[in-house]
Design an enzyme around this catalytic site. Structure first.
Site, PDB file in Angstrom:
ATOM      1  N   GLY A   1       0.817  -1.220   0.000  1.00 24.17           N
ATOM      2  CA  GLY A   1       0.000   0.000   0.000  1.00 24.17           C
ATOM      3  C   GLY A   1       0.843   1.258   0.000  1.00 24.17           C
ATOM      4  O   GLY A   1       1.988   1.271   0.472  1.00 24.17           O
TER       5      GLY A   1
ATOM      6  N   GLY B   1       0.919   5.238   1.237  1.00 25.54           N
ATOM      7  CA  GLY B   1       0.338   6.205   2.170  1.00 25.54           C
ATOM      8  C   GLY B   1       0.446   7.609   1.621  1.00 25.54           C
ATOM      9  O   GLY B   1       1.419   7.941   0.931  1.00 25.54           O
ATOM     10  N   THR B   2      -0.541   8.440   1.930  1.00 27.80           N
ATOM     11  CA  THR B   2      -0.566   9.784   1.325  1.00 27.80           C
ATOM     12  C   THR B   2      -0.388  10.901   2.355  1.00 27.80           C
ATOM     13  O   THR B   2      -0.873  12.007   2.158  1.00 27.80           O
ATOM     14  CB  THR B   2      -1.872   9.998   0.533  1.00 27.80           C
ATOM     15  OG1 THR B   2      -2.975   9.931   1.438  1.00 27.80           O
ATOM     16  CG2 THR B   2      -2.022   8.962  -0.568  1.00 27.80           C
TER      17      THR B   2
ATOM     18  N   ASP C   1      -3.870   4.780   1.065  1.00 25.47           N
ATOM     19  CA  ASP C   1      -4.358   5.168   2.394  1.00 25.47           C
ATOM     20  C   ASP C   1      -4.431   6.686   2.473  1.00 25.47           C
ATOM     21  O   ASP C   1      -3.446   7.373   2.201  1.00 25.47           O
ATOM     22  CB  ASP C   1      -3.391   4.660   3.465  1.00 25.47           C
ATOM     23  CG  ASP C   1      -3.811   5.120   4.850  1.00 25.47           C
ATOM     24  OD1 ASP C   1      -4.844   4.630   5.340  1.00 25.47           O
ATOM     25  OD2 ASP C   1      -3.125   5.986   5.438  1.00 25.47           O
TER      26      ASP C   1
ATOM     27  N   TYR D   1      -5.160  14.562   6.801  1.00 21.49           N
ATOM     28  CA  TYR D   1      -3.996  14.895   5.970  1.00 21.49           C
ATOM     29  C   TYR D   1      -4.253  16.142   5.112  1.00 21.49           C
ATOM     30  O   TYR D   1      -3.326  16.710   4.553  1.00 21.49           O
ATOM     31  CB  TYR D   1      -3.579  13.717   5.070  1.00 21.49           C
ATOM     32  CG  TYR D   1      -3.205  12.447   5.828  1.00 21.49           C
ATOM     33  CD1 TYR D   1      -2.921  12.472   7.192  1.00 21.49           C
ATOM     34  CD2 TYR D   1      -3.158  11.216   5.184  1.00 21.49           C
ATOM     35  CE1 TYR D   1      -2.602  11.312   7.894  1.00 21.49           C
ATOM     36  CE2 TYR D   1      -2.832  10.050   5.876  1.00 21.49           C
ATOM     37  CZ  TYR D   1      -2.560  10.104   7.231  1.00 21.49           C
ATOM     38  OH  TYR D   1      -2.244   8.960   7.915  1.00 21.49           O
TER      39      TYR D   1
ATOM     40  N   LYS E   1      -9.875   7.979   6.562  1.00 21.32           N
ATOM     41  CA  LYS E   1     -10.018   7.863   8.013  1.00 21.32           C
ATOM     42  C   LYS E   1     -10.836   8.999   8.614  1.00 21.32           C
ATOM     43  O   LYS E   1     -10.727  10.152   8.192  1.00 21.32           O
ATOM     44  CB  LYS E   1      -8.638   7.843   8.682  1.00 21.32           C
ATOM     45  CG  LYS E   1      -7.662   6.838   8.109  1.00 21.32           C
ATOM     46  CD  LYS E   1      -6.451   6.682   9.017  1.00 21.32           C
ATOM     47  CE  LYS E   1      -5.227   6.230   8.284  1.00 21.32           C
ATOM     48  NZ  LYS E   1      -4.599   7.251   7.430  1.00 21.32           N
TER      49      LYS E   1
ATOM     50  N   HIS F   1      -9.411   7.008  12.872  1.00 23.11           N
ATOM     51  CA  HIS F   1      -7.981   7.358  12.783  1.00 23.11           C
ATOM     52  C   HIS F   1      -7.229   7.093  14.089  1.00 23.11           C
ATOM     53  O   HIS F   1      -6.104   6.612  14.085  1.00 23.11           O
ATOM     54  CB  HIS F   1      -7.846   8.835  12.376  1.00 23.11           C
ATOM     55  CG  HIS F   1      -6.531   9.196  11.780  1.00 23.11           C
ATOM     56  ND1 HIS F   1      -6.383  10.072  10.751  1.00 23.11           N
ATOM     57  CD2 HIS F   1      -5.267   8.800  12.076  1.00 23.11           C
ATOM     58  CE1 HIS F   1      -5.103  10.204  10.430  1.00 23.11           C
ATOM     59  NE2 HIS F   1      -4.408   9.441  11.240  1.00 23.11           N
TER      60      HIS F   1
ATOM     61  N   LEU G   1       9.244   1.631   7.062  1.00 26.41           N
ATOM     62  CA  LEU G   1      10.678   1.920   6.916  1.00 26.41           C
ATOM     63  C   LEU G   1      11.174   2.756   8.094  1.00 26.41           C
ATOM     64  O   LEU G   1      12.268   3.317   8.052  1.00 26.41           O
ATOM     65  CB  LEU G   1      10.929   2.662   5.590  1.00 26.41           C
ATOM     66  CG  LEU G   1      10.405   1.961   4.332  1.00 26.41           C
ATOM     67  CD1 LEU G   1      10.665   2.808   3.086  1.00 26.41           C
ATOM     68  CD2 LEU G   1      11.047   0.584   4.184  1.00 26.41           C
TER      69      LEU G   1
HETATM   70  N1  LIG Z   1      -2.641   5.852  11.398  1.00 25.76           N
HETATM   71  C1  LIG Z   1      -1.718   6.723  11.702  1.00 25.76           C
HETATM   72  O1  LIG Z   1      -1.737   7.368  12.750  1.00 25.76           O
HETATM   73  C2  LIG Z   1      -0.592   6.938  10.744  1.00 25.76           C
HETATM   74  C3  LIG Z   1       0.563   7.591  11.196  1.00 25.76           C
HETATM   75  C4  LIG Z   1       1.600   7.770  10.282  1.00 25.76           C
HETATM   76  C5  LIG Z   1       1.491   7.292   8.982  1.00 25.76           C
HETATM   77  N2  LIG Z   1       0.340   6.683   8.568  1.00 25.76           N
HETATM   78  C6  LIG Z   1       0.188   6.204   7.173  1.00 25.76           C
HETATM   79  O2  LIG Z   1       1.298   5.428   6.816  1.00 25.76           O
HETATM   80  C7  LIG Z   1       1.925   5.982   5.654  1.00 25.76           C
HETATM   81  C8  LIG Z   1       3.388   5.643   5.666  1.00 25.76           C
HETATM   82  O3  LIG Z   1       4.035   6.193   6.792  1.00 25.76           O
HETATM   83  P1  LIG Z   1       5.513   6.733   6.739  1.00 25.76           P
HETATM   84  O4  LIG Z   1       5.590   7.935   5.877  1.00 25.76           O
HETATM   85  O5  LIG Z   1       5.995   6.840   8.114  1.00 25.76           O
HETATM   86  O6  LIG Z   1       6.262   5.490   6.008  1.00 25.76           O
HETATM   87  P2  LIG Z   1       7.744   5.102   5.765  1.00 25.76           P
HETATM   88  O7  LIG Z   1       7.703   4.532   4.388  1.00 25.76           O
HETATM   89  O8  LIG Z   1       8.282   4.296   6.900  1.00 25.76           O
HETATM   90  O9  LIG Z   1       8.618   6.429   5.757  1.00 25.76           O
HETATM   91  C9  LIG Z   1       8.613   7.333   4.704  1.00 25.76           C
HETATM   92  C10 LIG Z   1      10.011   7.966   4.631  1.00 25.76           C
HETATM   93  O10 LIG Z   1      10.929   6.999   4.105  1.00 25.76           O
HETATM   94  C11 LIG Z   1      11.563   7.509   2.937  1.00 25.76           C
HETATM   95  N3  LIG Z   1      11.632   6.425   1.954  1.00 25.76           N
HETATM   96  C12 LIG Z   1      10.590   5.837   1.293  1.00 25.76           C
HETATM   97  N4  LIG Z   1      11.034   4.874   0.478  1.00 25.76           N
HETATM   98  C13 LIG Z   1      12.386   4.841   0.602  1.00 25.76           C
HETATM   99  C14 LIG Z   1      13.383   4.055   0.008  1.00 25.76           C
HETATM  100  N5  LIG Z   1      13.098   3.109  -0.888  1.00 25.76           N
HETATM  101  N6  LIG Z   1      14.691   4.287   0.374  1.00 25.76           N
HETATM  102  C15 LIG Z   1      14.981   5.250   1.279  1.00 25.76           C
HETATM  103  N7  LIG Z   1      14.066   6.029   1.888  1.00 25.76           N
HETATM  104  C16 LIG Z   1      12.763   5.827   1.552  1.00 25.76           C
HETATM  105  C17 LIG Z   1      10.708   8.647   2.455  1.00 25.76           C
HETATM  106  O11 LIG Z   1      11.514   9.651   1.863  1.00 25.76           O
HETATM  107  P3  LIG Z   1      11.471   9.981   0.267  1.00 25.76           P
HETATM  108  O12 LIG Z   1      10.181  10.725   0.028  1.00 25.76           O
HETATM  109  O13 LIG Z   1      12.688  10.787   0.055  1.00 25.76           O
HETATM  110  O14 LIG Z   1      11.509   8.677  -0.465  1.00 25.76           O
HETATM  111  C18 LIG Z   1      10.075   9.166   3.752  1.00 25.76           C
HETATM  112  O15 LIG Z   1      10.947  10.101   4.375  1.00 25.76           O
HETATM  113  C19 LIG Z   1       1.540   7.458   5.699  1.00 25.76           C
HETATM  114  O16 LIG Z   1       1.622   8.108   4.457  1.00 25.76           O
HETATM  115  C20 LIG Z   1       0.111   7.348   6.183  1.00 25.76           C
HETATM  116  O17 LIG Z   1      -0.735   6.963   5.086  1.00 25.76           O
HETATM  117  C21 LIG Z   1      -0.672   6.480   9.444  1.00 25.76           C
END
Ligand SMILES: NC(=O)c1ccc[n+]([C@@H]2O[C@H](COP(=O)([O-])OP(=O)(O)OC[C@H]3O[C@@H](n4cnc5c(N)ncnc54)[C@H](OP(=O)(O)O)[C@@H]3O)[C@@H](O)[C@H]2O)c1
Length: 316
Positions: free
Chosen positions: A25, A27-28, A52, A57, A86, A119, A220
């Site tokens: 998936g 995330g946005t 998502d 957001y 959400k 959420h 990640l």
């Molecule tokens: N329910 C909740 O409370 C909640 C909370 C937080 C998040 N979420 C959801 O979960 C989604 C994902 O969360 P997240 O943003 O924390 O996910 P994440 O994928 O762990 O972290 C994203 C970060 O990793 C970097 N990244 C992504 N792919 C990479 C790769 N292949 N190599 C190196 N760095 C990489 C991105 O930078 P670059 O842009 O430079 O690639 C960004 O800084 C959100 O968009 C949202 O939909 C939900």
């Protein structure tokens, strides 16, 4: 010759409404609308079919634009996409739940969503301010409402065909047990932080036993310190397999039976994150038993206040 088993199109069974859910998936949670639209479009083009979103957001319209563009370009059909959004904390009162979903659907320009998620389990004072605070900066919670009250309103949305399934996010196992015990329609999906530094096996076992898909956010490690992608166990496995640490962390997530939501605004990372394939059993075991860290990056689960959204952004 070694066969490479792709995990990009794995579907996870959910016993509670939506049928199978794509494990991979996107995330946005991206602050800027233009960047959101571009990144979502790049994710569609790369092959992602699970998105998502969240009213909090503040960018559902940009996601909707990207999906519409993808449909118009013939890349995808709406029915090929698993779309989640959400309900925000200020809309937990039952009478606010349906209007909140309707507003999200309008912004996303869709008739229904595939999963509608609460959420966080924390009800905030209802109103237009998504981050209500008192004069001293303390969050104003809404003591007049329980999570069970909100869950019943969510169930009505499924009855009315406004969403195919419902779910929870940022929830503890104890609270999840309470909702599963009283639910007429059980959660299809539970979205929580999970990555190699926060593995959540007990929660995953409970979800599996109840036909619920566990959806890992920050797979990640949200690029925070200590960096999951700099972990020596992951780096060594990646080097041995000729993959990146991100591909190893994401493959591990799918192979152990969770869905994941990763986010990137970099088209190369977006493509890389979709191209994942199975890990050997010893790599799976090493990640489970050889890392030995237990780190939560997002404290939202304790307060309902989102750790990754700056307080001044995402309003409206
Ligand atoms: N329910 C909740 O409370 C909640 C909370 C937080 C998040 N979420 C959801 O979960 C989604 C994902 O969360 P997240 O943003 O924390 O996910 P994440 O994928 O762990 O972290 C994203 C970060 O990793 C970097 N990244 C992504 N792919 C990479 C790769 N292949 N190599 C190196 N760095 C990489 C991105 O930078 P670059 O842009 O430079 O690639 C960004 O800084 C959100 O968009 C949202 O939909 C939900």
């Amino acid at each position: 010759m070694t066969t490479i088993h792709s995990l990009s199109h794995v579907m996870l069974p959910s016993a509670h409404g939506p049928g199978a859910i794509p494990a991979v998936g996107f995330g946005t949670l991206i602050p800027d609308a233009t960047v959101t639209r571009r990144a979502t479009r790049a994710a569609l083009d790369a092959g992602f079919r699970h998105f998502d979103c969240a009213e909090r957001y503040g960018n559902e319209a940009a996601v909707g634009d990207a999906i519409r563009e993808g449909i118009e370009a013939g890349t995808v059909r709406r029915e090929d996409i698993f779309l989640t959004t959400k309900l925000w904390n200020t809309n937990h009162r039952p009478e606010r739940v349906r209007p909140a979903l309707e507003a999200s659907c309008r912004r996303l320009a869709v008739e229904t969503v595939d999963c509608y998620i609460i959420h966080t389990p924390f009800a905030f004072q209802p109103g237009e301010d998504p981050d209500p605070r008192d004069g001293e900066g303390r969050v104003l919670y809404d003591p007049g409402i329980t999570l069970a009250d909100t869950w019943r309103a969510m169930e009505s949305l499924v009855d009315e065909g406004r969403c195919r399934s419902i779910g929870l996010s940022d929830i503890t196992l104890a609270k999840l047990r309470e909702i599963v015990a009283i639910a007429r329609i059980k959660p299809a999906m539970v979205q929580v932080e999970s990555h190699p530094y926060l593995q959540e096996w007990e929660l995953l076992d409970f979800c599996r036993a109840h036909g619920i898909v566990l959806q890992a956010f920050a797979p990640l490690g949200h690029a925070m310190e200590p960096r999951v992608l700099e972990d020596t166990v992951l780096k060594d496995i990646a080097a041995g397999l000729g993959r990146t640490p991100a591909q190893v962390a994401l493959a591990w997530a799918v192979q152990r039976g969770t869905a994941f939501l990763t986010t990137s605004t970099n088209p190369d990372h977006i493509r890389e994150n979709f191209e994942i394939s199975a890990l050997p059993d010893d790599a799976m075991e090493e990640i489970r038993h050889g890392i030995g860290k237990d780190i939560r990056f997002n404290s939202v689960v304790e307060t309902g206040v989102p750790g990754f959204i700056p307080r001044t952004e995402g309003r409206g």
